[in-house]
Design a protein around this motif. Structure first.
Motif, mmCIF file in Angstrom:
data_model
loop_
_atom_site.group_PDB
_atom_site.id
_atom_site.type_symbol
_atom_site.label_atom_id
_atom_site.label_comp_id
_atom_site.label_asym_id
_atom_site.label_seq_id
_atom_site.Cartn_x
_atom_site.Cartn_y
_atom_site.Cartn_z
ATOM 1 N N THR A 30 0.799 -1.220 0.000
ATOM 2 C CA THR A 30 0.000 0.000 0.000
ATOM 3 C C THR A 30 0.831 1.270 0.000
ATOM 4 N N SER A 31 2.116 1.196 0.316
ATOM 5 C CA SER A 31 2.945 2.390 0.370
ATOM 6 C C SER A 31 3.248 2.907 -1.035
ATOM 7 N N LYS A 32 3.208 4.218 -1.188
ATOM 8 C CA LYS A 32 3.525 4.856 -2.470
ATOM 9 C C LYS A 32 4.988 4.645 -2.859
ATOM 10 N N VAL A 33 5.831 4.333 -1.880
ATOM 11 C CA VAL A 33 7.260 4.154 -2.150
ATOM 12 C C VAL A 33 7.496 2.984 -3.121
ATOM 13 N N TRP A 34 6.565 2.019 -3.178
ATOM 14 C CA TRP A 34 6.717 0.877 -4.077
ATOM 15 C C TRP A 34 6.632 1.275 -5.547
ATOM 16 N N GLU A 35 6.164 2.489 -5.839
ATOM 17 C CA GLU A 35 6.146 2.976 -7.223
ATOM 18 C C GLU A 35 7.563 3.246 -7.722
ATOM 19 N N HIS A 36 8.529 3.360 -6.801
ATOM 20 C CA HIS A 36 9.906 3.714 -7.152
ATOM 21 C C HIS A 36 10.905 2.585 -6.917
ATOM 22 N N PHE A 37 10.448 1.421 -6.467
ATOM 23 C CA PHE A 37 11.344 0.305 -6.152
ATOM 24 C C PHE A 37 10.793 -1.010 -6.669
ATOM 25 N N GLN A 38 11.705 -1.946 -6.948
ATOM 26 C CA GLN A 38 11.364 -3.316 -7.320
ATOM 27 C C GLN A 38 11.995 -4.264 -6.316
ATOM 28 N N LEU A 39 11.240 -5.211 -5.812
ATOM 29 C CA LEU A 39 11.732 -6.213 -4.876
ATOM 30 C C LEU A 39 12.231 -7.413 -5.665
ATOM 31 N N ASN A 40 13.438 -7.905 -5.323
ATOM 32 C CA ASN A 40 13.956 -9.059 -6.061
ATOM 33 C C ASN A 40 13.180 -10.319 -5.674
ATOM 34 N N GLN A 41 13.340 -11.393 -6.451
ATOM 35 C CA GLN A 41 12.567 -12.621 -6.221
ATOM 36 C C GLN A 41 12.879 -13.265 -4.880
ATOM 37 N N ALA A 42 14.109 -13.164 -4.419
ATOM 38 C CA ALA A 42 14.484 -13.759 -3.130
ATOM 39 C C ALA A 42 14.008 -12.915 -1.953
ATOM 40 N N LYS A 43 13.488 -11.729 -2.245
ATOM 41 C CA LYS A 43 12.988 -10.798 -1.228
ATOM 42 C C LYS A 43 14.071 -10.422 -0.218
ATOM 43 N N THR A 44 15.285 -10.167 -0.724
ATOM 44 C CA THR A 44 16.395 -9.781 0.147
ATOM 45 C C THR A 44 16.844 -8.346 -0.100
ATOM 46 N N PHE A 45 16.576 -7.801 -1.300
ATOM 47 C CA PHE A 45 16.930 -6.409 -1.563
ATOM 48 C C PHE A 45 15.941 -5.788 -2.540
ATOM 49 N N VAL A 46 15.929 -4.459 -2.562
ATOM 50 C CA VAL A 46 15.095 -3.699 -3.498
ATOM 51 C C VAL A 46 16.006 -2.864 -4.381
ATOM 52 N N THR A 47 15.561 -2.597 -5.606
ATOM 53 C CA THR A 47 16.316 -1.776 -6.546
ATOM 54 C C THR A 47 15.542 -0.494 -6.797
ATOM 55 N N CYS A 48 16.230 0.630 -6.643
ATOM 56 C CA CYS A 48 15.622 1.937 -6.885
ATOM 57 C C CYS A 48 15.459 2.130 -8.389
ATOM 58 N N ASN A 49 14.253 2.498 -8.820
ATOM 59 C CA ASN A 49 13.993 2.740 -10.238
ATOM 60 C C ASN A 49 14.579 4.070 -10.706
ATOM 61 N N VAL A 50 14.921 4.950 -9.770
ATOM 62 C CA VAL A 50 15.442 6.271 -10.114
ATOM 63 C C VAL A 50 16.943 6.209 -10.385
ATOM 64 N N CYS A 51 17.713 5.656 -9.430
ATOM 65 C CA CYS A 51 19.175 5.660 -9.569
ATOM 66 C C CYS A 51 19.785 4.263 -9.719
ATOM 67 N N ARG A 52 18.949 3.231 -9.688
ATOM 68 C CA ARG A 52 19.390 1.830 -9.833
ATOM 69 C C ARG A 52 20.241 1.315 -8.680
ATOM 70 N N SER A 53 20.138 1.947 -7.506
ATOM 71 C CA SER A 53 20.859 1.465 -6.318
ATOM 72 C C SER A 53 20.127 0.270 -5.723
ATOM 73 N N ASP A 54 20.880 -0.677 -5.187
ATOM 74 C CA ASP A 54 20.305 -1.806 -4.469
ATOM 75 C C ASP A 54 20.366 -1.508 -2.975
ATOM 76 N N LEU A 55 19.249 -1.714 -2.286
ATOM 77 C CA LEU A 55 19.169 -1.506 -0.843
ATOM 78 C C LEU A 55 18.712 -2.793 -0.190
ATOM 79 N N ALA A 56 19.272 -3.107 0.975
ATOM 80 C CA ALA A 56 18.819 -4.285 1.723
ATOM 81 C C ALA A 56 17.370 -4.081 2.132
ATOM 82 N N TRP A 57 16.572 -5.145 2.053
ATOM 83 C CA TRP A 57 15.155 -5.059 2.423
ATOM 84 C C TRP A 57 14.880 -6.050 3.544
#
Length: 90
Positions: A30-57
């Motif tokens: 439900t968070s609007k932040v998901w419009e800017h990130f993709q969660l990987n299949q293993a659900k361990t990190f997210v990728t920013c759609n703006v700068c392509r940085s990977d962040l731990a999730w």
């Protein structure tokens, strides 16, 4: 004789746990932040759609929100003062 929550040949509780997981509805993001990130299949990190940085999730959107705020303020600063950043770039 097997218990009601157990099938033949399965360890106790396995069948019951699998049924509970199957019956659980998928959680809606439900968070609007998901419009800017993709969660990987293993659900361990997210990728920013703006700068392509990977962040731990770890199941929270807090770090993603902080990242977007820092990223947008950095972009604003680059747009307002492009000459200042040239002194730091090589």
């Amino acid at each position: 004789r097997s218990k009601p929550d157990q099938r033949k040949g399965e360890p106790a509780g396995v069948w019951k746990r699998n049924m509970a997981e199957a019956a659980r509805p998928k959680k809606v993001k439900t968070s609007k932040v998901w419009e800017h990130f993709q969660l990987n299949q293993a659900k361990t990190f997210v990728t920013c759609n703006v700068c392509r940085s990977d962040l731990a999730w770890h199941g929270s959107t807090t770090v993603m929100m902080q990242h977007l705020m820092l990223e947008s303020s950095a972009r604003r600063e680059r747009a307002l003062c492009p000459g200042k950043l040239k002194t730091f770039q090589k």
